[in-house]
Design a protein around this motif. Structure first.
Motif: not given
Length: 551
Positions: A254-273
């Motif tokens: 659940d995103p915060p009230p009135n927020h939109v889910a599915g926003g796109v990040v510029g660059a993501f570096v995650g746990r696999a890195n």
């Protein structure tokens, strides 16, 4: 979106040096293959260094990378050369002819067909100028070395296409000059590049916005250096389109009230890195986060670049081997385009900051923040320009200039360890800030807000130039040699000890060395010297005599 700066383009000499280490010895490899070089081939960084700055001051200026950043680039380049030498392409081929692309055949299908046949290993695909369709994602794993270049090649997404382009399993790779055109309605592409060796990624551009549509669309770029010795260097990433203001990448929670889910990040570096990912001079405007790099076990190093109005944070970062150095970050809601998708303006329902330090629950120390030039002009909601969250461990901040006109908002906010959604990192918790300049018209909040739970945090050799600045503008953080006011010349003796006894001198606010030459500084050296000498004499006198002199 633009910050309106007259110096929006980095100096050519500096860009040339920053890019110098990309594609070690690529020129020789392409020449040996008997093919034309796709772009001007770079020489090793140190060979092209010359004199990028006329004096050492160029490395100490906010908005320009420091010597340490240049050393990090050269270090990765040297490691790659020693470990694997030059990338060895067996063939450099015309991509259209080699893949058998028809006039309107999707490039994704052609790539998967060639990969299934084992025809991509050792190949550098050179796409001639033109537009190529993406009708779906693709998932390829060429054997060993592989690359795609195309300085004037455009991969255009069909309307409504939300896809992933995954290229993994590489030991070496070169990706240069490709433009992804996602301007069709609700189109968006996420590119994953994975290696257990080294990749050079240059001048990748994304055109158009990526609307948040409540799906699991990944970040525009997802680099993965899969081992501790692996590395990826990304030069000149460009993405100015952005996504909805107030959007979050969360889907399924659940995103915060009135927020939109599915926003796109510029660059993501995650746990696999697990290795080192370097971003050199990225330009990212309006994304859900600019660079989201707190949830990685490896190191992320941001060197230079321009970030404008990224919805949540321009750079989210963690780790003792990580840093953000020489970046320019702008927060200005007045420049949010009216044509941007969604019902909100940046900062209207979501707090926006320039840098956020947090560990993503991975128990890491904080990164180094150096030579940052942060400019905050207008933003309805902003927790602070630079935020150290409760999960952040010890951190360093040096030679940064923070210009803020946001009333009621600190320039730097340091949260108590363990506050928020993530546990505190183990080990030291102090945030050490040196040669920081905070200026602008902000009122209604301290310039620096700390916490009693990080008692060894320190602001030293710095200037607070906000209206009616004084010692109260630094809260719950110890100070040493901090000046206040337009001329940064105010000083006073220590009135109380805070934190561990003996950890700081008994006199503070006597010597100020701001991060770089700036307005109001002429003559400061003489004042500083006199102030320091007077403070030292007072500090060493017997208490009774000292009190008499003060009377």
């Amino acid at each position: 979106m633009s910050d309106g700066s007259p110096n929006a383009d980095a100096p050519i000499a500096r860009r040339a040096f920053l890019r110098a280490g990309v594609g070690v010895a690529t020129a020789g490899t392409l020449a040996d293959a008997g093919a034309a070089t796709p772009t001007d081939a770079p020489a090793p960084a140190m060979a092209r260094l010359g004199n990028p700055a006329p004096d050492d001051g160029g490395f100490r200026t906010p908005g320009q990378p420091s010597r340490a950043a240049h050393r990090a680039l050269a270090g990765v380049e040297r490691s790659v050369a020693q470990r694997s030498g030059s990338p060895s392409f067996d063939r450099v081929v015309n991509a259209v002819e080699y893949l058998g692309l028809g006039s309107d055949e999707p490039v994704n299908a052609a790539l998967e067909r060639a990969d299934a046949a084992g025809d991509l290993g050792g190949v550098l695909l050179d796409f001639p100028p033109g537009t190529y369709r993406l009708t779906d994602g693709c998932n390829i794993a060429p054997d060993g070395v592989f690359g795609i270049v195309g300085p004037r090649a455009v991969f255009r997404l069909d309307r409504g296409l939300r896809c992933e382009v995954k290229i993994h399993g590489l030991s070496r790779g070169l990706f240069e000059g490709i433009t992804f055109d996602q301007r069709a309605d609700r189109a968006a592409v996420s590119v994953l590049l994975r290696t257990d060796g080294h990749l050079d990624v240059r001048d990748i551009t994304y055109r158009g916005v990526a609307e948040a549509v409540d799906d699991d669309q990944g970040a525009l770029l997802r680099p993965v250096a899969a081992t501790r010795s692996a590395s990826i260097r990304i030069d000149g990433l460009r993405a100015r389109g952005g996504t909805n203001a107030g959007s979050h990448a969360w889907v399924g929670s659940d995103p915060p009230p009135n927020h939109v889910a599915g926003g796109v990040v510029g660059a993501f570096v995650g746990r696999a890195n697990r290795g080192v990912v370097q971003f050199v001079d990225p330009v990212l405007h309006g994304w859900e986060n600019g660079i989201y790099a707190t949830r990685t076990r490896g190191a992320v190093q941001v060197i230079g670049g321009r970030f404008v109005n990224n919805n949540n944070t321009a750079v989210r970062i963690s780790g003792a081997e990580s840093f953000c150095d020489g970046a320019t970050i702008v927060l200005d809601a007045r420049r949010w385009p009216a044509s941007q998708p969604g019902a909100f303006t940046v900062g209207e329902i979501q707090g926006v900051s320039a840098v956020r330090v947090e560990t993503g629950g991975l128990d890491k120390a904080g990164p180094r923040l150096s030579n940052l030039d942060v400019r905050a002009y207008a933003m309805e909601r902003c927790p602070a320009l630079v935020v150290y969250r409760g999960s952040a461990g010890a951190g360093r901040m040096e030679r940064c200039r923070l210009t803020t006109h946001l009333d009621g908002t600190p320039a730097i906010a340091i949260d108590a360890p363990g506050s928020g959604r993530r546990p505190a990192a183990s080990g030291a918790q102090a945030v050490r800030m040196t040669h920081v300049e905070i200026r602008g018209t902000m009122t209604g909040a301290p310039a620096v807000r700390g916490t009693t739970d990080r008692p060894n945090s320190l602001l030293a050799d710095s200037c607070i130039r906000i209206p009616e600045a004084g010692p109260d503008d630094v809260r719950t953080v110890r100070t040493r040699n901090v000046g206040y006011g337009p001329d940064c010349t105010a000083s006073h003796p220590l009135d109380s000890r805070f934190g561990v006894p003996g950890d700081v001198p008994t006199i503070r606010n006597t010597t100020v060395q701001p991060p770089s030459p700036g307005p109001g500084l002429p003559g400061l050296g003489v004042l500083v010297g006199l102030g320091a000498m007077t403070a030292y004499v007072l500090a060493t006198l017997p208490p009774v005599l000292r009190e008499r002199l003060r009377d």
